[in-house]
Write a protein that holds these residues in place. Structure first.
Motif, PDB file in Angstrom:
ATOM      1  N   PRO A   1       0.805  -1.221   0.000  1.00 47.06           N
ATOM      2  CA  PRO A   1       0.000   0.000   0.000  1.00 47.06           C
ATOM      3  C   PRO A   1       0.839   1.273   0.000  1.00 47.06           C
ATOM      4  O   PRO A   1       1.939   1.286   0.530  1.00 47.06           O
TER       5      PRO A   1
ATOM      6  N   GLY B   1       2.475  -1.805   5.215  1.00 43.26           N
ATOM      7  CA  GLY B   1       3.274  -0.967   4.334  1.00 43.26           C
ATOM      8  C   GLY B   1       4.661  -1.537   4.179  1.00 43.26           C
ATOM      9  O   GLY B   1       5.334  -1.809   5.167  1.00 43.26           O
TER      10      GLY B   1
ATOM     11  N   CYS C   1       9.932  -3.733  -1.589  1.00 48.33           N
ATOM     12  CA  CYS C   1       8.812  -2.805  -1.591  1.00 48.33           C
ATOM     13  C   CYS C   1       8.570  -2.344  -3.023  1.00 48.33           C
ATOM     14  O   CYS C   1       9.524  -2.193  -3.788  1.00 48.33           O
ATOM     15  N   GLN C   2       7.292  -2.122  -3.344  1.00 45.37           N
ATOM     16  CA  GLN C   2       6.980  -1.673  -4.717  1.00 45.37           C
ATOM     17  C   GLN C   2       7.566  -0.297  -5.005  1.00 45.37           C
ATOM     18  O   GLN C   2       7.875   0.025  -6.136  1.00 45.37           O
TER      19      GLN C   2
ATOM     20  N   PRO D   1       5.385   6.616   7.479  1.00 51.73           N
ATOM     21  CA  PRO D   1       6.654   6.146   6.907  1.00 51.73           C
ATOM     22  C   PRO D   1       6.897   4.645   7.091  1.00 51.73           C
ATOM     23  O   PRO D   1       8.047   4.209   7.095  1.00 51.73           O
ATOM     24  N   CYS D   2       5.845   3.841   7.233  1.00 48.56           N
ATOM     25  CA  CYS D   2       5.979   2.396   7.370  1.00 48.56           C
ATOM     26  C   CYS D   2       6.863   1.989   8.538  1.00 48.56           C
ATOM     27  O   CYS D   2       7.909   1.354   8.341  1.00 48.56           O
TER      28      CYS D   2
ATOM     29  N   CYS E   1      12.072   4.212   6.382  1.00 51.80           N
ATOM     30  CA  CYS E   1      11.176   3.088   6.632  1.00 51.80           C
ATOM     31  C   CYS E   1      11.975   1.814   6.891  1.00 51.80           C
ATOM     32  O   CYS E   1      13.192   1.786   6.705  1.00 51.80           O
TER      33      CYS E   1
HETATM   34  S1  SF4 Z   1       7.802   4.121   3.153  1.00 47.06           S
HETATM   35 FE1  SF4 Z   1       9.322   2.563   2.585  1.00 47.06          FE
HETATM   36  S2  SF4 Z   1       8.397   0.588   3.023  1.00 47.06           S
HETATM   37 FE2  SF4 Z   1       6.783   2.136   3.012  1.00 47.06          FE
HETATM   38  S3  SF4 Z   1       5.957   2.084   0.942  1.00 47.06           S
HETATM   39 FE3  SF4 Z   1       7.495   3.677   0.994  1.00 47.06          FE
HETATM   40  S4  SF4 Z   1       9.415   2.679   0.387  1.00 47.06           S
HETATM   41 FE4  SF4 Z   1       7.966   1.084   0.903  1.00 47.06          FE
END
Ligand code: SF4
Lengths: 185, 298
Positions: free
Chosen positions: A80, A127, B85-86, B200-201, B288
């Motif tokens: 996401p 995430g 991560c995408q 920020p994950c 993140c």
């Molecule tokens: S903050 Fe980092 S882990 Fe989260 S979606 Fe963005 S790049 Fe990916």
């Protein structure tokens, strides 16, 4: 952890009404992907009184811009994106029947109010767990705005897509509840 | 006669250059191409160890499950060579260029951009760079942000650190009042994390630099994110501040993904630099859990 609730899309009003903040859900069926650029175009269509490129009734929108699929795969990594960037558009889609949104991060108070009003819920997926999440995506097709690349609107068929209810139709907020529980003053 | 003089000067120059080590930029293209991919698929061991520690120490069952999922995600990414991560990020490349190196065959920035172009295309990585106003995508993830510093020696150290937009949006540079001192610095960092919340994950690494000028602080703060998680800050005063900040941030209770728990931050990394008598600059950069960086020394 509570039991996992199985949901199929499109979501019905009853299914939505039964969900509570903190519920772990497993979603199967179709999801539509859209990020900010696509949302802007969708809302422009609504402003012009034109139909959307998909049926919004009961729809669940996944805020995601996947990485390109490797050969032989249906999708790349697909976690996401941050939801607040879609806050400005969310209520317009709820007005035409959207019932669920999947993203990460807090929503604006007016979006939470709109969820109460239009009976819609907001889910979060993990995430950054994008390679893992991609395993629950079984097929993908672009339905609109191919020119937007990763931001195009796609129809995804998912099986056992894991998420958690952040905001339910009573206006509860899991981010707030969770943090209060563990805060050390 | 004139010709001969010219020849002699050229000869002298060659003698002068003999101590310069020549590196062809094709080596840089190749290093950047490879690191674009490995940085995105192969998460550092220090990060994985921090996940394992988080899984053990986390009090929230949801939080524990998130750490478990992140470990699994990192393993899938590494084994299947797919991005963890995408959002495969803005390609930030730190170049520590030895002053005895002579780059040949093309320009440094062009070589880095070519490496990014190839790496992102071949690696099926997402291209996420666009015009700030039209939002038109550059379609190859260039240009990279290149942060060059000239150092002693005849080596080139390249560090590729792709940075996702979600955590980047949580960065701030501020000019505090000098009288605020340490307290103002620490309060701002804690406050920044609180405001960033789940965006920020988390779990995240919090990097901050105090001093210098606003742009200097921003770059130093970004650099702190390259430090190994769990490593000791050599400056005892900063080390103590790091420990205190980590406790304060985690006591906010936001936890993994901001869903509540003990582990919001895996580490706090600080740096400082002398500043002007009238200023107290502070930059905060949050990274993140997809804390990606790879290094090559040529
Ligand atoms: S903050 Fe980092 S882990 Fe989260 S979606 Fe963005 S790049 Fe990916």
């Amino acid at each position: 952890m509570s039991q996992i609730i199985k949901l199929t899309t499109p979501l019905t009003d009853e299914a939505v009404a039964s969900l509570k903040s903190g519920d772990q859900v497993s979603i199967s069926g179709e999801l539509y992907t859209a990020r900010d650029a696509a949302h802007k175009r969708l809302v422009d269509l609504l402003d012009q009184g034109k139909p959307l490129p998909f049926d919004p009734k009961g729809a669940v929108i996944y805020y995601v811009g996947p990485s390109p699929a490797k050969p032989g795969r249906v999708v790349g990594s697909a976690g996401p994106t941050t939801s607040y960037r879609m806050d400005a558009y969310a209520e317009r889609l709820m007005e035409v029947g959207m019932k669920g949104m999947i993203g990460k991060g807090k929503r604006a108070p007016d979006v939470v109010d709109a969820m109460i009003k239009h009976k819609a819920v907001y889910f979060a997926a993990i995430g950054g767990a994008a390679a893992l999440i991609a395993r629950s995506i079984k097929s993908v097709e672009v339905v609109a705005y191919e020119d937007l690349g990763p931001e195009a609107v796609r129809r995804m068929i998912v099986e056992d897509f894991q998420a958690v209810v952040i905001n339910d139709i009573q206006g509860a907020d899991l981010y707030q509840m969770g943090q209060e529980k563990y805060r050390i003053a | 006669m004139q010709n001969q003089m010219y020849y002699q000067v050229a000869e002298n120059e060659r003698v002068g250059l003999a101590v310069m080590r020549e590196i062809d930029v094709t080596e840089i293209i190749e290093a950047v191409r490879q690191m674009s991919q490995t940085a995105n698929t192969d998460l550092g061991k220090d990060v994985i160890r921090a996940f394992e520690r988080g899984q053990e120490t986390e009090e929230s069952s949801t939080g524990k499950a998130i750490f478990k999922a992140l470990i699994e995600n990192a393993m899938i990414a590494r084994d299947e060579k797919v991005p963890m991560c995408q959002d495969t990020g803005f390609s930030v490349v730190f170049v520590d260029l030895g002053q005895d190196v002579h780059l040949v065959g093309g320009s440094l920035e062009a070589a880095i951009n070519e490496g990014v172009r190839r790496g992102y295309e071949e690696g099926f990585l997402r291209k996420s760079i666009c015009d700030p106003f039209t939002r038109a995508n550059t379609k190859d993830n260039t240009p990279a942000v290149v942060i060059t510093q000239i150092v002693d020696g005849d080596r080139v150290k390249l560090t590729m650190a792709p940075k996702g937009g979600g955590s980047e949006n949580m960065a701030r540079v501020t000019m505090l009042t000098p009288s605020g001192g340490k307290k103002a610095v620490m309060d701002f960092i804690v406050q920044r994390c609180q405001e960033a919340g789940s965006n920020p994950c988390p779990p995240v690494i919090v990097g901050a630099a105090v001093g210098g000028t606003p742009e200097k602080a921003a770059i130093l703060a970004k650099r702190t994110l390259l430090r190994e998680i769990g490593s000791q800050n050599p400056d005892p005063e900063l080390a103590q501040m790091e420990a205190e900040l980590l406790t304060r941030i985690n006591n906010l209770g936001m936890g993994p993904q901001g869903l509540g728990g003990r582990n919001y931050a895996l580490a706090v990394h600080l740096d400082k630099h002398p500043c002007h008598i009238a200023t107290l600059p502070l930059a905060v950069q949050i990274c993140c859990h997809a804390s990606r960086h790879k290094e090559t020394i040529l």
